[in-house]
Scaffold this motif. Structure first.
Motif, PDB file in Angstrom:
ATOM      1  N   ASN A 170       0.893  -1.274   0.025  1.00 28.33           N
ATOM      2  CA  ASN A 170      -0.009  -0.032  -0.040  1.00 28.33           C
ATOM      3  C   ASN A 170       0.904   1.028   0.053  1.00 28.33           C
ATOM      4  N   THR A 171       2.171   1.185   0.482  1.00 27.23           N
ATOM      5  CA  THR A 171       3.011   2.059   0.527  1.00 27.23           C
ATOM      6  C   THR A 171       3.313   2.542  -0.881  1.00 27.23           C
ATOM      7  N   ALA A 172       3.584   1.551  -1.765  1.00 26.12           N
ATOM      8  CA  ALA A 172       3.904   1.802  -3.185  1.00 26.12           C
ATOM      9  C   ALA A 172       2.450   2.308  -4.123  1.00 26.12           C
ATOM     10  N   MET A 173       1.220   1.815  -3.658  1.00 25.21           N
ATOM     11  CA  MET A 173       0.178   2.396  -4.358  1.00 25.21           C
ATOM     12  C   MET A 173      -0.266   3.829  -3.963  1.00 25.21           C
ATOM     13  N   THR A 174       0.079   4.145  -2.648  1.00 23.20           N
ATOM     14  CA  THR A 174      -0.289   5.580  -2.155  1.00 23.20           C
ATOM     15  C   THR A 174       0.582   6.688  -2.798  1.00 23.20           C
ATOM     16  N   ARG A 175       1.760   5.950  -3.622  1.00 27.70           N
ATOM     17  CA  ARG A 175       2.707   6.708  -4.031  1.00 27.70           C
ATOM     18  C   ARG A 175       2.757   6.675  -5.634  1.00 27.70           C
ATOM     19  N   GLY A 176       1.467   6.186  -6.080  1.00 25.83           N
ATOM     20  CA  GLY A 176       1.149   6.056  -7.594  1.00 25.83           C
ATOM     21  C   GLY A 176       1.887   4.626  -8.343  1.00 25.83           C
ATOM     22  N   LYS A 177       2.436   3.818  -7.446  1.00 30.39           N
ATOM     23  CA  LYS A 177       3.093   2.678  -8.098  1.00 30.39           C
ATOM     24  C   LYS A 177       2.182   1.286  -7.771  1.00 30.39           C
ATOM     25  N   PRO A 178       2.029   0.372  -9.048  1.00 28.09           N
ATOM     26  CA  PRO A 178       1.206  -0.832  -8.446  1.00 28.09           C
ATOM     27  C   PRO A 178       2.144  -1.722  -7.585  1.00 28.09           C
ATOM     28  N   GLY A 179       1.187  -2.168  -6.562  1.00 29.42           N
ATOM     29  CA  GLY A 179       1.850  -2.870  -5.603  1.00 29.42           C
ATOM     30  C   GLY A 179       0.949  -4.128  -5.341  1.00 29.42           C
ATOM     31  N   LEU A 180       1.606  -5.248  -5.496  1.00 28.03           N
ATOM     32  CA  LEU A 180       0.545  -6.488  -5.504  1.00 28.03           C
ATOM     33  C   LEU A 180       1.107  -7.317  -4.358  1.00 28.03           C
ATOM     34  N   THR A 181       0.039  -8.169  -3.595  1.00 26.57           N
ATOM     35  CA  THR A 181       0.638  -8.975  -2.568  1.00 26.57           C
ATOM     36  C   THR A 181       0.172 -10.190  -3.011  1.00 26.57           C
ATOM     37  N   THR A 182       1.133 -11.441  -3.154  1.00 27.59           N
ATOM     38  CA  THR A 182       0.919 -12.550  -3.623  1.00 27.59           C
ATOM     39  C   THR A 182       0.992 -13.540  -2.574  1.00 27.59           C
ATOM     40  N   GLU A 183      -0.049 -14.665  -2.365  1.00 22.38           N
ATOM     41  CA  GLU A 183       0.161 -15.581  -1.153  1.00 22.38           C
ATOM     42  C   GLU A 183       0.288 -17.145  -2.076  1.00 22.38           C
ATOM     43  N   ILE A 184       1.558 -17.555  -1.788  1.00 22.55           N
ATOM     44  CA  ILE A 184       1.771 -18.692  -2.508  1.00 22.55           C
ATOM     45  C   ILE A 184       2.585 -19.633  -1.226  1.00 22.55           C
ATOM     46  N   GLY A 185       1.824 -20.788  -0.890  1.00 21.52           N
ATOM     47  CA  GLY A 185       2.232 -21.734   0.008  1.00 21.52           C
ATOM     48  C   GLY A 185       1.606 -21.544   1.287  1.00 21.52           C
ATOM     49  N   HIS A 186       1.720 -22.250   2.228  1.00 20.23           N
ATOM     50  CA  HIS A 186       1.141 -22.304   3.401  1.00 20.23           C
ATOM     51  C   HIS A 186       1.805 -23.036   4.702  1.00 20.23           C
ATOM     52  N   LEU A 187       1.424 -22.924   5.739  1.00 23.25           N
ATOM     53  CA  LEU A 187       1.991 -23.669   6.859  1.00 23.25           C
ATOM     54  C   LEU A 187       3.285 -23.475   7.247  1.00 23.25           C
ATOM     55  N   ALA A 188       4.127 -22.542   6.955  1.00 27.17           N
ATOM     56  CA  ALA A 188       5.514 -22.387   7.167  1.00 27.17           C
ATOM     57  C   ALA A 188       6.444 -23.351   6.464  1.00 27.17           C
ATOM     58  N   GLU A 189       5.657 -23.885   5.446  1.00 25.51           N
ATOM     59  CA  GLU A 189       6.433 -24.814   4.550  1.00 25.51           C
ATOM     60  C   GLU A 189       7.272 -24.482   3.670  1.00 25.51           C
ATOM     61  N   ARG A 190       8.218 -25.215   3.068  1.00 18.78           N
ATOM     62  CA  ARG A 190       9.249 -24.803   1.924  1.00 18.78           C
ATOM     63  C   ARG A 190       9.217 -26.025   0.802  1.00 18.78           C
ATOM     64  N   ASP A 191       7.990 -26.280   0.486  1.00 19.29           N
ATOM     65  CA  ASP A 191       7.849 -27.388  -0.703  1.00 19.29           C
ATOM     66  C   ASP A 191       8.299 -27.025  -1.939  1.00 19.29           C
ATOM     67  N   GLN A 192       8.611 -27.713  -2.768  1.00 22.39           N
ATOM     68  CA  GLN A 192       9.420 -27.402  -4.099  1.00 22.39           C
ATOM     69  C   GLN A 192       8.191 -26.726  -4.922  1.00 22.39           C
ATOM     70  N   GLU A 193       6.927 -27.452  -4.951  1.00 24.09           N
ATOM     71  CA  GLU A 193       5.982 -26.836  -5.671  1.00 24.09           C
ATOM     72  C   GLU A 193       5.519 -25.501  -5.594  1.00 24.09           C
ATOM     73  N   SER A 194       5.663 -24.804  -4.188  1.00 22.71           N
ATOM     74  CA  SER A 194       5.407 -23.665  -3.849  1.00 22.71           C
ATOM     75  C   SER A 194       6.599 -22.747  -4.093  1.00 22.71           C
ATOM     76  N   ILE A 195       7.646 -23.155  -4.305  1.00 24.65           N
ATOM     77  CA  ILE A 195       8.912 -22.420  -4.671  1.00 24.65           C
ATOM     78  C   ILE A 195       8.816 -22.265  -6.114  1.00 24.65           C
ATOM     79  N   ASP A 196       8.582 -23.000  -6.836  1.00 21.72           N
ATOM     80  CA  ASP A 196       8.655 -23.026  -8.343  1.00 21.72           C
ATOM     81  C   ASP A 196       7.401 -22.016  -8.659  1.00 21.72           C
ATOM     82  N   PHE A 197       6.491 -22.276  -8.013  1.00 21.46           N
ATOM     83  CA  PHE A 197       5.276 -21.445  -8.586  1.00 21.46           C
ATOM     84  C   PHE A 197       5.533 -19.937  -8.147  1.00 21.46           C
ATOM     85  N   ALA A 198       6.231 -19.751  -7.238  1.00 21.30           N
ATOM     86  CA  ALA A 198       6.680 -18.056  -6.736  1.00 21.30           C
ATOM     87  C   ALA A 198       7.625 -17.868  -7.629  1.00 21.30           C
TER      88      ALA A 198
END
Length: 349
Positions: A219-247
């Motif tokens: 939101n600090t980017a957005m309020t300064r005129g710059k597109p700012g996304l948030t991605t949510e990929i993976g869960h449960l504090a895991e480090r699985d390869q599928e989530s790493i590859d998708f990120a």
């Protein structure tokens, strides 16, 4: 809310060309970040330091003109897939072929990472993603936020803040496409979100529009005129390869969208747009047990979870407040009064 009908008519390539006229990037010039200069056509990884703040970054300053993109991991120190994805991207990128400059912030919350803390910084027990734009004379987390605002956000044109679910959260992969009431910026941000290739896109307008009270990193980017996304990929504090590859794939798609690398974006052919998120709420302390899982479709009134007290007595059945899709659940048992253990995305009609 931004007109989604209009946004579907916009052509991604045309948007990128239009935005090129306002980019901060300067062709073939050195790029300076927190006192360290990276020449055009060079890549370097270092610890950016100021006062007590230490941030591991990789700057790839392309040999060719283009935008400045920030990809950040570790805003919450227990969200791991993006950290590994950015390490892979840093190793792969060749500054001689990159257009523009990409900043890879490998760990925004270094102390939270080493402290193995769920979202918080152990130095002051604060959530970095709630302390922007920060203060140079504030607590440890506020100082990080101030440095990120001053040195990072001020120098970029586009931003992706890369998250995942903490150890208590089970998440359906999704991307937040925020809007702040600036039609051109909001439309561009939505096109950026689609270009990530993620299927589930949440339209998000709940953050402040005041730059002096921006609260979160994107939101600090957005309020300064710059597109700012948030991605949510993976869960449960895991480090699985599928989530790493998708990120990693999402990070690359962001660069394709901005024509920073040769390649084409691939928006998801069955993208689902959510116009809102609604939450259940516990009325008691105790144990929570979900009755649904991420991706489930639920109808209003459907039972989605149960709360029992410390002695095993059922004290509350949680019901879905709306029709929609389960985007997040608390997978671990602890629950406090007023906590929201289930989030339901409301698809656009």
């Amino acid at each position: 809310m931004v007109s989604l009908q209009l946004s579907r008519l916009l052509n991604t390539c045309a948007i990128v060309v239009l935005c090129a006229f306002s980019l901060n990037a300067k062709a073939k010039e050195p790029f300076e970040l927190v006192g360290v200069t990276t020449a055009a056509g060079e890549k370097q990884s270092y610890i950016a330091e100021e006062g007590n703040v230490r941030l591991p970054v990789t700057v790839v300053n392309g040999a060719h003109p283009g935008p400045v993109l920030l990809l950040a991991a570790g805003t919450h120190g227990d969200e791991f897939p993006a950290m590994f994805a950015l390490q892979k991207l840093a190793e792969e990128l060749d500054a001689n072929t990159v257009k523009g400059t990409v900043i890879l912030l490998h760990l925004a919350n270094l102390d939270g990472f080493h402290g193995r803390r769920l979202a918080l910084n152990p130095n002051d027990e604060k959530n970095l993603n709630r302390e922007f734009p920060g203060s140079s004379t504030g607590t440890a987390t506020e100082q990080i936020a101030e440095l990120l605002t001053r040195e990072f956000i001020s120098r970029i044109d586009f931003f992706v803040d890369m998250h995942s679910g903490s150890s208590n959260q089970k998440l359906l992969n999704h991307v937040y496409s925020p809007f702040v009431g600036d039609d051109e910026l909001d439309e561009l941000t939505f096109e950026f979100a689609k270009a990530t290739g993620m299927q589930h896109i949440v339209m998000y307008g709940d953050r402040p529009t005041d730059p002096a009270n921006s609260i979160s990193f994107p939101n600090t980017a957005m309020t300064r005129g710059k597109p700012g996304l948030t991605t949510e990929i993976g869960h449960l504090a895991e480090r699985d390869q599928e989530s790493i590859d998708f990120a990693y794939e999402v990070a690359k798609n962001s660069m394709f969208f901005l024509d920073m690398l040769p390649g084409q974006t691939a928006p998801h052919q069955e993208a689902v747009i959510y116009e809102d998120i609604q939450y259940t709420q516990s009325n008691y302390d105790g144990f929570f047990t979900p009755l649904v899982t991420i991706g489930d479709s639920v109808t209003r009134g459907a039972e989605v979870g149960v709360v029992i007290d410390y002695f095993g007595n059922e004290v509350q059945t949680l019901a879905a407040p709306v029709d929609g899709t389960v985007l997040m659940i608390n997978e671990t048992p602890p629950i406090r009064k007023d906590e929201s253990p289930v989030a339901i995305g409301v698809p656009q009609q």
